[in-house]
Design an enzyme around this catalytic site. Sequence first.
Site, PDB file in Angstrom:
ATOM      1  N   ASP A   1      -7.630 -15.262   5.061  1.00  0.00           N
ATOM      2  CA  ASP A   1      -7.872 -15.937   3.617  1.00  0.00           C
ATOM      3  C   ASP A   1      -6.510 -16.225   3.378  1.00  0.00           C
ATOM      4  OD1 ASP A   1      -8.983 -15.627   0.832  1.00  0.00           O
ATOM      5  OD2 ASP A   1      -6.869 -15.018   0.775  1.00  0.00           O
TER       6      ASP A   1
ATOM      7  N   HIS B   1      -8.818 -21.406  -7.294  1.00  0.00           N
ATOM      8  CA  HIS B   1      -7.902 -20.329  -7.380  1.00  0.00           C
ATOM      9  C   HIS B   1      -7.706 -19.435  -8.425  1.00  0.00           C
ATOM     10  CE1 HIS B   1      -4.262 -18.859  -4.616  1.00  0.00           C
ATOM     11  NE2 HIS B   1      -4.639 -17.723  -5.385  1.00  0.00           N
TER      12      HIS B   1
HETATM   13  P1  NAD Z   1      -2.350  -5.873  -0.007  1.00  0.00           P
HETATM   14  O1  NAD Z   1      -3.119  -4.890  -1.138  1.00  0.00           O
HETATM   15  O2  NAD Z   1      -3.212  -6.330   0.936  1.00  0.00           O
HETATM   16  O3  NAD Z   1      -1.052  -5.054   0.508  1.00  0.00           O
HETATM   17  C1  NAD Z   1      -0.451  -5.654   1.409  1.00  0.00           C
HETATM   18  C2  NAD Z   1       0.999  -4.719   1.702  1.00  0.00           C
HETATM   19  O4  NAD Z   1       0.277  -3.402   1.699  1.00  0.00           O
HETATM   20  C3  NAD Z   1       1.860  -5.256   2.760  1.00  0.00           C
HETATM   21  O5  NAD Z   1       2.658  -6.262   2.506  1.00  0.00           O
HETATM   22  C4  NAD Z   1       2.239  -3.814   3.304  1.00  0.00           C
HETATM   23  O6  NAD Z   1       3.487  -3.641   2.584  1.00  0.00           O
HETATM   24  C5  NAD Z   1       1.261  -2.855   3.021  1.00  0.00           C
HETATM   25  N1  NAD Z   1       0.227  -2.410   3.846  1.00  0.00           N
HETATM   26  C6  NAD Z   1      -0.956  -3.102   4.599  1.00  0.00           C
HETATM   27  N2  NAD Z   1      -1.477  -2.325   5.318  1.00  0.00           N
HETATM   28  C7  NAD Z   1      -0.858  -1.012   5.460  1.00  0.00           C
HETATM   29  C8  NAD Z   1      -1.133   0.039   6.236  1.00  0.00           C
HETATM   30  N3  NAD Z   1      -2.008   0.297   7.053  1.00  0.00           N
HETATM   31  N4  NAD Z   1       0.114   1.047   5.783  1.00  0.00           N
HETATM   32  C9  NAD Z   1       0.984   1.093   5.008  1.00  0.00           C
HETATM   33  N5  NAD Z   1       1.214  -0.220   4.354  1.00  0.00           N
HETATM   34  C10 NAD Z   1       0.356  -1.089   4.222  1.00  0.00           C
HETATM   35  O7  NAD Z   1      -1.938  -7.144  -0.902  1.00  0.00           O
HETATM   36  P2  NAD Z   1      -2.060  -8.618  -1.085  1.00  0.00           P
HETATM   37  O8  NAD Z   1      -1.285  -9.360  -0.021  1.00  0.00           O
HETATM   38  O9  NAD Z   1      -1.560  -9.121  -2.340  1.00  0.00           O
HETATM   39  O10 NAD Z   1      -3.556  -8.980  -0.938  1.00  0.00           O
HETATM   40  C11 NAD Z   1      -4.229  -9.249   0.082  1.00  0.00           C
HETATM   41  C12 NAD Z   1      -4.694 -10.465   0.238  1.00  0.00           C
HETATM   42  O11 NAD Z   1      -5.498 -11.227  -0.935  1.00  0.00           O
HETATM   43  C13 NAD Z   1      -3.502 -11.311   0.278  1.00  0.00           C
HETATM   44  O12 NAD Z   1      -2.681 -11.688   1.468  1.00  0.00           O
HETATM   45  C14 NAD Z   1      -4.293 -12.875  -0.309  1.00  0.00           C
HETATM   46  O13 NAD Z   1      -4.816 -13.452   0.907  1.00  0.00           O
HETATM   47  C15 NAD Z   1      -5.186 -12.621  -1.030  1.00  0.00           C
HETATM   48  N6  NAD Z   1      -4.835 -12.663  -2.608  1.00  0.00           N
HETATM   49  C16 NAD Z   1      -5.526 -13.475  -3.442  1.00  0.00           C
HETATM   50  C17 NAD Z   1      -5.029 -13.542  -4.720  1.00  0.00           C
HETATM   51  C18 NAD Z   1      -5.895 -14.660  -5.585  1.00  0.00           C
HETATM   52  O14 NAD Z   1      -5.247 -14.917  -6.805  1.00  0.00           O
HETATM   53  N7  NAD Z   1      -6.954 -15.064  -5.166  1.00  0.00           N
HETATM   54  C19 NAD Z   1      -3.991 -12.757  -5.175  1.00  0.00           C
HETATM   55  C20 NAD Z   1      -3.343 -12.143  -4.289  1.00  0.00           C
HETATM   56  C21 NAD Z   1      -3.693 -11.729  -2.909  1.00  0.00           C
END
Ligand code: NAD
Length: 260
Positions: free
Chosen positions: A33, A96
């Site tokens: 994504d 988005h």
């Molecule tokens: P997330 O909730 O996936 O958290 C990611 C963070 O959690 C990492 O940077 C790391 O610090 C921690 N993490 C991940 N796996 C872990 C583990 N196993 N143990 C410990 N810590 C861990 O946050 P995100 O990146 O904001 O959301 C996921 C995805 O959703 C994004 O990368 C993006 O592709 C999408 N997204 C979309 C929108 C939208 O407006 N459509 C907004 C935000 C994110």
Amino acid sequence: MPWFGLGVYKVSNGNEAVLSVKEAVSYGYRSIDTAAIYRNEEGVGEGIKQSGIERDQLFITSKVWNSDQGFDTTLDAFDTSLQKLELEYLDLYLIHWPVAGKFKETWKALEKLYKDGRVRAIGVSNFHVHHLQDLIRDAEIKPMVNQIEYHPHLTQNEIHQFCKQEQIQVEAWSPLKQGELLKNETITTIGNRYGKSPAQVILRWDLQNEVVTIPKSVNFNRLRENASIFDFTLTNEEMEQISSLNKNERIGPDPDNFHF
Ligand code: NAD
């Protein structure tokens, strides 16, 4: 659409994106994504290439950014995303954010891209029920996916229910609340019963709620850990315990009140 994938928000273009995508594919990830605004589509595309996997085995999502919304500008933005990714088609293209006064024209462009066979599925992100109702009223094709902030502190019951009824697949962004939920005691206790980490418990809870999930990590151990969620099952009671952590608390903006 795979139930599980890799999110690449805040992953830098270049080596970080290339290596995390390549590594993720080697651990079995088949869905990625990205979005124009993440500014890493080139790196993601290069990672896909270097992974050596066949294109038709992957599910690639990107999104049109707010400043590109409108009919012609969306068609141009789609072309730019494809060029950067060096792909012939996308599996899913999303609006988005629901930019007022713009998202219906943008949707018409997505319908065209879908009808022209340039994208396999089209959907939206950050749409509340009223945004969806407004869009569906005039749409020729109903959105197939709604990607929303979704985690145990924000269970989005109303949108989830509405999407189920309309056969719109809910997809969770920030499923781990960007790491904020990983020390939660309820979740940790449940994980200990299965020898699973809090992240794995939350991602499993997504799957059992029939929500597609796309956690982000660039750490190889965590990438592997997050993908290992298909070998245990939470009980109904555990599912309810996790859902009852809901506080309607967001980490990102409310789609009724964003200024970008
Ligand atoms: P997330 O909730 O996936 O958290 C990611 C963070 O959690 C990492 O940077 C790391 O610090 C921690 N993490 C991940 N796996 C872990 C583990 N196993 N143990 C410990 N810590 C861990 O946050 P995100 O990146 O904001 O959301 C996921 C995805 O959703 C994004 O990368 C993006 O592709 C999408 N997204 C979309 C929108 C939208 O407006 N459509 C907004 C935000 C994110």
